[in-house]
Design a protein around this motif. Structure first.
Motif, PDB file in Angstrom:
ATOM      1  N   UNK A  39      -6.973   8.444   5.489  1.00 18.59           N
ATOM      2  CA  UNK A  39      -5.699   7.971   6.038  1.00 18.59           C
ATOM      3  C   UNK A  39      -4.809   7.382   4.937  1.00 18.59           C
ATOM      4  N   UNK A  40      -5.415   6.630   4.039  1.00 20.32           N
ATOM      5  CA  UNK A  40      -4.681   5.974   2.955  1.00 20.32           C
ATOM      6  C   UNK A  40      -3.978   6.992   2.054  1.00 20.32           C
ATOM      7  N   UNK A  41      -4.620   8.107   1.805  1.00 14.57           N
ATOM      8  CA  UNK A  41      -4.054   9.099   0.905  1.00 14.57           C
ATOM      9  C   UNK A  41      -2.769   9.722   1.462  1.00 14.57           C
ATOM     10  N   UNK A  42      -2.551   9.590   2.770  1.00 19.88           N
ATOM     11  CA  UNK A  42      -1.346  10.144   3.381  1.00 19.88           C
ATOM     12  C   UNK A  42      -0.091   9.346   3.014  1.00 19.88           C
ATOM     13  N   UNK A  43      -0.276   8.102   2.582  1.00 22.75           N
ATOM     14  CA  UNK A  43       0.861   7.273   2.193  1.00 22.75           C
ATOM     15  C   UNK A  43       1.381   7.689   0.823  1.00 22.75           C
ATOM     16  N   UNK A  44       2.665   7.520   0.611  1.00 25.34           N
ATOM     17  CA  UNK A  44       3.231   7.755  -0.718  1.00 25.34           C
ATOM     18  C   UNK A  44       2.875   6.583  -1.626  1.00 25.34           C
ATOM     19  N   UNK A  45       3.065   6.782  -2.922  1.00 28.34           N
ATOM     20  CA  UNK A  45       2.811   5.686  -3.850  1.00 28.34           C
ATOM     21  C   UNK A  45       3.687   4.476  -3.518  1.00 28.34           C
ATOM     22  N   UNK A  46       4.922   4.728  -3.180  1.00 28.50           N
ATOM     23  CA  UNK A  46       5.838   3.629  -2.843  1.00 28.50           C
ATOM     24  C   UNK A  46       5.386   2.894  -1.587  1.00 28.50           C
ATOM     25  N   UNK A  47       4.770   3.622  -0.662  1.00 27.92           N
ATOM     26  CA  UNK A  47       4.291   2.984   0.566  1.00 27.92           C
ATOM     27  C   UNK A  47       3.010   2.186   0.324  1.00 27.92           C
ATOM     28  N   UNK A  48       2.255   2.545  -0.695  1.00 27.04           N
ATOM     29  CA  UNK A  48       1.043   1.783  -1.015  1.00 27.04           C
ATOM     30  C   UNK A  48       1.376   0.486  -1.747  1.00 27.04           C
ATOM     31  N   UNK A  49       2.445   0.482  -2.517  1.00 26.98           N
ATOM     32  CA  UNK A  49       2.768  -0.647  -3.385  1.00 26.98           C
ATOM     33  C   UNK A  49       2.833  -1.993  -2.659  1.00 26.98           C
ATOM     34  N   UNK A  50       3.468  -2.093  -1.493  1.00 24.38           N
ATOM     35  CA  UNK A  50       3.560  -3.410  -0.834  1.00 24.38           C
ATOM     36  C   UNK A  50       2.202  -4.027  -0.502  1.00 24.38           C
ATOM     37  N   UNK A  51       1.203  -3.210  -0.247  1.00 25.74           N
ATOM     38  CA  UNK A  51      -0.127  -3.743   0.011  1.00 25.74           C
ATOM     39  C   UNK A  51      -0.653  -4.488  -1.216  1.00 25.74           C
ATOM     40  N   UNK A  52      -0.400  -3.923  -2.400  1.00 27.16           N
ATOM     41  CA  UNK A  52      -0.862  -4.546  -3.636  1.00 27.16           C
ATOM     42  C   UNK A  52      -0.118  -5.850  -3.899  1.00 27.16           C
ATOM     43  N   UNK A  53       1.166  -5.856  -3.600  1.00 25.80           N
ATOM     44  CA  UNK A  53       1.955  -7.080  -3.773  1.00 25.80           C
ATOM     45  C   UNK A  53       1.428  -8.187  -2.871  1.00 25.80           C
ATOM     46  N   UNK A  54       1.045  -7.833  -1.644  1.00 22.98           N
ATOM     47  CA  UNK A  54       0.517  -8.827  -0.710  1.00 22.98           C
ATOM     48  C   UNK A  54      -0.845  -9.340  -1.172  1.00 22.98           C
ATOM     49  N   UNK A  55      -1.667  -8.483  -1.772  1.00 20.17           N
ATOM     50  CA  UNK A  55      -2.947  -8.949  -2.310  1.00 20.17           C
ATOM     51  C   UNK A  55      -2.709  -9.938  -3.447  1.00 20.17           C
ATOM     52  N   UNK A  56      -1.743  -9.626  -4.319  1.00 21.09           N
ATOM     53  CA  UNK A  56      -1.409 -10.546  -5.413  1.00 21.09           C
ATOM     54  C   UNK A  56      -1.015 -11.915  -4.868  1.00 21.09           C
ATOM     55  N   UNK A  57      -0.186 -11.919  -3.834  1.00 16.23           N
ATOM     56  CA  UNK A  57       0.249 -13.182  -3.236  1.00 16.23           C
ATOM     57  C   UNK A  57      -0.928 -13.942  -2.632  1.00 16.23           C
ATOM     58  N   UNK A  58      -1.830 -13.205  -1.998  1.00 16.49           N
ATOM     59  CA  UNK A  58      -2.994 -13.840  -1.374  1.00 16.49           C
ATOM     60  C   UNK A  58      -3.903 -14.465  -2.435  1.00 16.49           C
ATOM     61  N   UNK A  59      -4.062 -13.796  -3.572  1.00 14.97           N
ATOM     62  CA  UNK A  59      -4.876 -14.356  -4.649  1.00 14.97           C
ATOM     63  C   UNK A  59      -4.258 -15.642  -5.179  1.00 14.97           C
ATOM     64  N   UNK A  60      -2.949 -15.641  -5.361  1.00 12.58           N
ATOM     65  CA  UNK A  60      -2.282 -16.855  -5.848  1.00 12.58           C
ATOM     66  C   UNK A  60      -2.409 -17.998  -4.830  1.00 12.58           C
ATOM     67  N   UNK A  61      -2.341 -17.644  -3.561  1.00 18.07           N
ATOM     68  CA  UNK A  61      -2.462 -18.651  -2.504  1.00 18.07           C
ATOM     69  C   UNK A  61      -3.824 -19.337  -2.552  1.00 18.07           C
ATOM     70  N   UNK A  62      -4.869 -18.586  -2.950  1.00 21.32           N
ATOM     71  CA  UNK A  62      -6.236 -19.112  -2.956  1.00 21.32           C
ATOM     72  C   UNK A  62      -6.749 -19.314  -4.388  1.00 21.32           C
ATOM     73  N   UNK A  63      -5.834 -19.578  -5.290  1.00 17.41           N
ATOM     74  CA  UNK A  63      -6.167 -19.693  -6.717  1.00 17.41           C
ATOM     75  C   UNK A  63      -7.226 -20.760  -6.984  1.00 17.41           C
ATOM     76  N   UNK A  64      -7.034 -21.942  -6.479  1.00 12.31           N
ATOM     77  CA  UNK A  64      -7.965 -23.037  -6.751  1.00 12.31           C
ATOM     78  C   UNK A  64      -9.337 -22.758  -6.140  1.00 12.31           C
ATOM     79  N   UNK A  65      -9.342 -22.228  -4.935  1.00 10.26           N
ATOM     80  CA  UNK A  65     -10.608 -21.922  -4.262  1.00 10.26           C
ATOM     81  C   UNK A  65     -11.407 -20.880  -5.044  1.00 10.26           C
ATOM     82  N   UNK A  66     -10.730 -19.830  -5.462  1.00  6.67           N
ATOM     83  CA  UNK A  66     -11.416 -18.763  -6.194  1.00  6.67           C
ATOM     84  C   UNK A  66     -11.929 -19.256  -7.537  1.00  6.67           C
TER      85      UNK A  66
END
Length: 458
Positions: A39-66
């Motif tokens: 299913x994931x492969x059906x997305x364009x590269x541009x459509x996949x990008x926002x998922x990565x941005x959200x993961x980056x934000x989530x990592x920063x949100x939990x920086x101290x915990x990690x």
């Protein structure tokens, strides 16, 4: 049911107990990852990008915990853990921003200029990622980010001692919105790992670790006709040339040897010092290494924490003892600390020669080997006298000459001039010789596991 424990190397206390998966359980996880990829492969590269941005934000949100989790599991300094989270978030952001252009279809003209062609970078399936403990978050991140952008799924076998970090990373990816099952963490032994490499649903294998482990993984992948990327550590040489600024050389040499408690594949490990500046460099370097404060990795003023486990501490001890037995001289440190925990002090060895572990092998701990060279030319010869070729460095006040030496003569994948650093999202990372093959970062990692497909138009 077979279980294993994670242990805090600073205290020796147990952290958590986990159950190993059976082969059937692991294969079921692989199958669900493959289905998610379809299913994931059906997305364009541009459509996949926002998922990565959200993961980056989530990592920063939990920086101290990690960061605290990594400190508890592998003894990493708390500040270094926070930096690691920052680097991981930057990798996801870099991949999201640059991936769509780097992986975009390319129009080409056939030879003769009359017919048109198209080159497209298509996902291939599930990538099997085998990663070590020294950077519990960064190691899986650099594989996951690149392959998510490429359209692949990923299953991870992380080092058992940082299982908690692996599982929490997986949870945060899902919390960020990554489709369930596209990224799986497998708690498996080596036999099941070998079975996984052979499994038809695994389309590529990437591994970071020792050259011994790399030979095994690479051979298993090759036997199964799977492409692999291997990053296998090194015994990096840093050259202190005749015109080096000693203050700069010592500053970055201490940093380069002790970063991440000395447990870094691109650590400065062998210091090749020309005769002209040998005494000045060695005296200043030993003085600063002696002054390093070792202790609780959770404390802000600690400069050197424990090694990742008691086994790792014992390995470093044995390598140093063997080097001394063969003639190396201990200038400071040289024995495990007499305290609770896997502590090994900042150590400097001199009179290091071929045949010693400090010269030939990778010491994964805060142990520096100083090797005397007659002149600049001899220093470069000694630097390349290694089965490894991951990174290295040159200290010289003539920057252009240093760059020329790095470019034309240093037989490694990466070279630092008058500095030290571990990784940069915009620069390729990888080595040659027994340090492995393939590249990550800088856009190169996104193209390691894709089908570079040629389409010919009339």
């Amino acid at each position: 049911m077979t279980t294993f424990k994670t242990v805090n190397p600073a205290t020796g206390d147990d952290i958590e107990t986990y159950a190993l998966m059976t082969k059937d359980e692991a294969m079921a996880k692989l199958a669900t990852c493959h289905n998610a990829h379809l299913e994931w492969r059906k997305l364009s590269h541009a459509e996949r990008a926002p998922y990565l941005v959200k993961i980056a934000a989530k990592l920063r949100e939990h920086r101290d915990e990690l960061a605290e989790l990594m400190t508890r599991e592998v003894g990493k300094l708390l500040a270094d853990g926070k930096t690691e989270v920052d680097i991981c978030a930057a990798i996801f952001d870099y991949t999201a921003e640059n991936g769509p252009d780097l992986l975009a279809d390319e129009e080409r003209t056939h030879t003769g200029g009359e017919k048109r062609g198209l080159v497209t970078y298509q996902p291939i399936g599930v990538i099997y990622s085998i990663q070590p403990w020294n950077f519990p978050l960064y190691q899986p991140t650099r594989v996951l980010a690149a392959n998510l952008m490429a359209g692949n799924g990923c299953v991870l076998k992380h080092a058992s001692i940082c299982t908690g970090t692996a599982l929490r990373f997986n949870e945060l990816c899902r919390e960020a919105g990554l489709p369930d099952d596209l990224f799986q963490v497998l708690l498996i032994n080596h036999d099941v790992s070998d079975d996984l490499i052979e499994a038809p649903l695994v389309r590529g294998v990437t591994m970071t670790g020792s050259d011994v482990a790399g030979r095994h993984i690479g051979a298993a992948a090759a036997k199964a006709l799977k492409k692999s990327v291997l990053e296998l550590g090194s015994n990096d040489a840093y050259l202190v040339l005749e015109d080096a600024d000693i203050e700069t050389a010592v500053k970055f040499s201490v940093m380069g040897r002790l970063y991440n408690n000395g447990e870094t594949c691109v650590s400065a490990k062998r210091f090749i010092v020309t005769d002209k500046v040998y005494d000045a460099f060695t005296t200043a370097f030993v003085e600063q290494m002696k002054a390093i404060k070792m202790g609780d990795p959770l404390q802000d003023d600690t400069q050197l924490g424990p090694l990742s486990s008691q086994d790792q501490c014992d390995t470093v001890r044995d390598q140093v003892n063997e080097s001394v037995k063969r003639g190396a001289e201990v200038l400071c440190g040289g024995a495990p600390a007499d305290q609770t925990g896997a502590y090994y002090p900042a150590t400097v060895l001199a009179e290091v020669t071929p045949g010693m572990p400090a010269y030939d092998d990778e010491i994964f701990g805060p142990v520096a080997a100083i090797i005397r060279a007659k002149d600049d030319e001899d220093a470069m010869r000694i630097a390349n006298d290694s089965r490894y070729g991951l990174g290295g460095g040159i200290f010289s006040q003539d920057e252009e000459r240093a760059v020329q030496l790095a470019r034309d003569h240093f037989d490694t994948g990466m070279v630092r001039v008058n500095s030290f650093g571990a990784a940069d999202p915009n620069m390729p990372f990888g080595g040659v010789k027994d340090s492995g093959f393939g590249r990550e970062h800088g856009g190169f990692g996104m193209k390691e596991f894709v089908n570079v497909k040629a389409i010919f138009r009339p």
